[in-house]
Write an enzyme that holds these catalytic residues in place. Structure first.
Site, PDB file in Angstrom:
ATOM      1  N   GLY A 221       0.840  -1.200   0.000  1.00 33.92           N
ATOM      2  CA  GLY A 221       0.000   0.000   0.000  1.00 33.92           C
ATOM      3  C   GLY A 221       0.864   1.235   0.000  1.00 33.92           C
ATOM      4  N   SER A 222       0.331   2.308   0.556  1.00 38.25           N
ATOM      5  CA  SER A 222       1.024   3.600   0.456  1.00 38.25           C
ATOM      6  C   SER A 222       2.137   3.731   1.504  1.00 38.25           C
ATOM      7  CB  SER A 222       0.010   4.722   0.638  1.00 38.25           C
ATOM      8  OG  SER A 222      -0.517   4.642   1.939  1.00 38.25           O
ATOM      9  N   ALA A 224       2.590   6.236   3.529  1.00 40.12           N
ATOM     10  CA  ALA A 224       2.081   6.768   4.807  1.00 40.12           C
ATOM     11  C   ALA A 224       1.555   5.628   5.675  1.00 40.12           C
ATOM     12  CB  ALA A 224       0.970   7.786   4.539  1.00 40.12           C
ATOM     13  N   GLY A 226       2.393   2.509   5.396  1.00 40.08           N
ATOM     14  CA  GLY A 226       3.557   1.680   5.719  1.00 40.08           C
ATOM     15  C   GLY A 226       4.234   2.147   7.004  1.00 40.08           C
ATOM     16  N   GLU A 243       5.732  -3.409   0.855  1.00 41.90           N
ATOM     17  CA  GLU A 243       5.730  -3.060  -0.578  1.00 41.90           C
ATOM     18  C   GLU A 243       4.973  -1.747  -0.725  1.00 41.90           C
ATOM     19  OE1 GLU A 243       7.333  -4.514  -2.876  1.00 41.90           O
ATOM     20  OE2 GLU A 243       7.465  -6.659  -2.492  1.00 41.90           O
TER      21      GLU A 243
END
Ligand code: NAD
Length: 469
Positions: A221-222, A224, A226, A243
């Site tokens: 995902g994004s 932020a 993460g 990822e």
């Protein structure tokens, strides 16, 4: 109205709460997806925990056979699931769309089924023998995004299951339905508790990733989110495969035949309407070749039919959600306000989150469309004069998932490729991932690897048996 359900301990769970899921192509109501409660997160984690030891004790061969059976289930149900993906996520059935996503699900299941991590003698002399074994971690929390919902869930759950872990998967709140259906079907060939789901947004996701009984987190995902997941993992010390987003640069070397590479560049940038982590998001072209590349890309773009992806002629569908649709529009408006050359292609239907295929020239590093991950069908094309400067441009951003170099002579391209900073550098292709080839980001695009033997290792821990002779 169709109601979809989570699977916990091999059984469909009657939802306490639900939310409506709409088709991004026309706004039609697709069905009701559950929203898990905190208590349901507990139930899913405890079902996974209870099932884990018995699953890990099965022989490696047996787990490989069951994984191969999952591939068969996916194959047999691919038309049904592809239709659901198109109506929920938006990507067309045809071309590199939802049937392609289902083929990928099958391929990324067959891959781990065919691989084996054998014990490795890491040291031996007259006095000792040390053997490294790969053992499962335990319960894996898998958190998936909305762009390739089934394929990315498969990337997370299949290696985990193959190696003897059990899984609690949370699909994105934007695209839960097709994933829940896929998990329901896969559960027909798995023992109860090996693969469970919960649903909801980041609040429910964080209950899962911070749960003390989680042993590994697989997140896609994004950036932020993460970062939040890293913080959550302080509660369980679970290792993470992270990822994150990309802002992949592609460099076309001077003198390259534009016509020969245009199709590869086009799909490299517009796969899934650009909503792909490793899409070309910035294209650097030598000033002498700029017009040729622009017009070759424009020729392809003008042949695309944009519309509802259940129509077999459509190759470009809607964006998945309003947030992403608005974001791309905003970035293109910013480019237009800065006098960039905005070229739009294709007729867009009135309803739905459709955008034209957009090429943006006369744009430079530092402008929003170049520096921010657009995750949509608007490609900035930046002119360069000096190849060293283009390499520096490609490397200047924190994101470093993929990159590519395009040239008539691949050997010349290899030298430039060696100077690019990214997890994968492709030559004359982009985003060409493969189940046997490790894939992962550098720098702010994350850490850890998926796919191939490296991907299997990432869902295990090392255990050494040390023998005194
Ligand atoms: P997102 O980070 O908004 O959401 C991803 C998932 O995380 C969703 O399931 C969401 O509900 C969940 N989530 C949100 N907050 C959470 C929290 N605090 N704790 C736990 N879970 C939480 O990302 P998205 O918008 O769904 O996906 C798009 C992004 O994903 C893009 O940046 C794209 O580049 C990236 N991506 C990366 C890869 C890769 O392999 N590197 C692949 C696909 C997408």
């Amino acid at each position: 109205m169709q109601k979809y359900q989570n699977v916990v301990n091999g059984e469909l769970a009657e939802p306490v709460e639900s939310h409506k899921i709409f088709n991004p192509a026309n706004g039609d109501l697709l069905g009701l997806a559950p929203i898990s409660t905190e208590n349901e997160v507990e139930q899913a984690v405890s079902a996974a925990r209870d099932a884990q030891l018995a699953w890990a004790r099965r022989s490696d061969k047996e787990r490989a056979e069951i994984t191969a059976r999952i591939a068969k289930v996916l194959e047999e149900n691919s038309e049904y699931l592809a239709n659901l993906i198109t109506r929920e996520q938006g990507k067309p059935l045809s071309g590199p769309g939802s049937r392609f996503e289902m083929q990928a699900c099958v391929g990324w299941t067959q891959g781990p089924a065919s691989l084996e991590l054998t014990p490795e003698v890491v040291y031996e002399d007259d006095e000792r023998k040390d053997t490294l074994h790969r053992v499962p971690l335990g319960v894996v929390a898998a958190i998936a995004p909305w762009n390739w919902p089934l394929m990315i869930a498969i990337w997370q759950i299949i290696p985990a299951i193959r190696m003897g872990n059990t899984v609690v998967l949370k699909p994105s709140e934007y695209t839960p339905i097709a994933t829940l259906e896929m998990v329901r079907l896969i559960n027909q060939v798995l023992p109860p508790g090996v693969l469970n789901t919960i649903t909801g947004d980041g609040r429910i996701g964080s209950k899962l990733t911070s749960h003390p009984d989680i042993d590994k987190i697989m997140f896609t995902g994004s950036e932020a989110t993460g970062r939040r997941i890293i913080e959550a993992s302080t509660h369980n010390l679970a290792p993470i495969t992270l990822e994150l987003g990309g802002n992949d640069a592609a460099i076309v070397l001077p003198g390259t035949n534009a016509g020969a590479i245009a199709e590869g560049l086009f799909w490299g940038a517009f796969l899934n309407m650009g909503q792909t982590c490793a899409c070309i998001k910035r294209l650097y072209v030598h000033e002498d070749d700029y017009e040729a590349v622009m017009s070759s890309l424009g020729n392809i773009a003008s042949q695309m039919t944009i519309g509802d992806g259940t129509d077999e002629n459509v190759l470009i569908g809607p964006l998945q959600n309003k947030m992403q649709y608005e974001k791309v529009r905003e970035l293109v408006a910013d480019a237009r306000a800065n006098q960039c050359d905005v070229r739009e292609f294709g007729d867009t239907p009135d309803k739905g989150y459709f955008l034209p295929v957009t090429l943006v020239g006369d744009i430079n590093d530092g402008q929003r469309l170049v520096d921010e991950e657009q995750f949509g069908p608007a490609l900035p094309i930046v002119r360069y004069r000096d190849l060293n400067a283009a390499v520096a441009s490609a490397n200047r951003l924190p994101a470093a998932l993929g990159a590519s170099v395009w040239a008539d002579d691949p050997a010349t391209a290899a030298e430039t490729a060696s100077r690019l900073e990214a997890g994968t550098i492709w030559i004359n292709q982009h985003g060409a991932i493969h189940p046997m080839v490790p894939f992962g980001g550098n720098k702010a695009s994350g850490y850890g690897c998926e796919f191939g033997l490296e991907g299997l290792k990432a869902v295990t821990q090392a255990r050494v048996i040390s023998l005194k002779k």
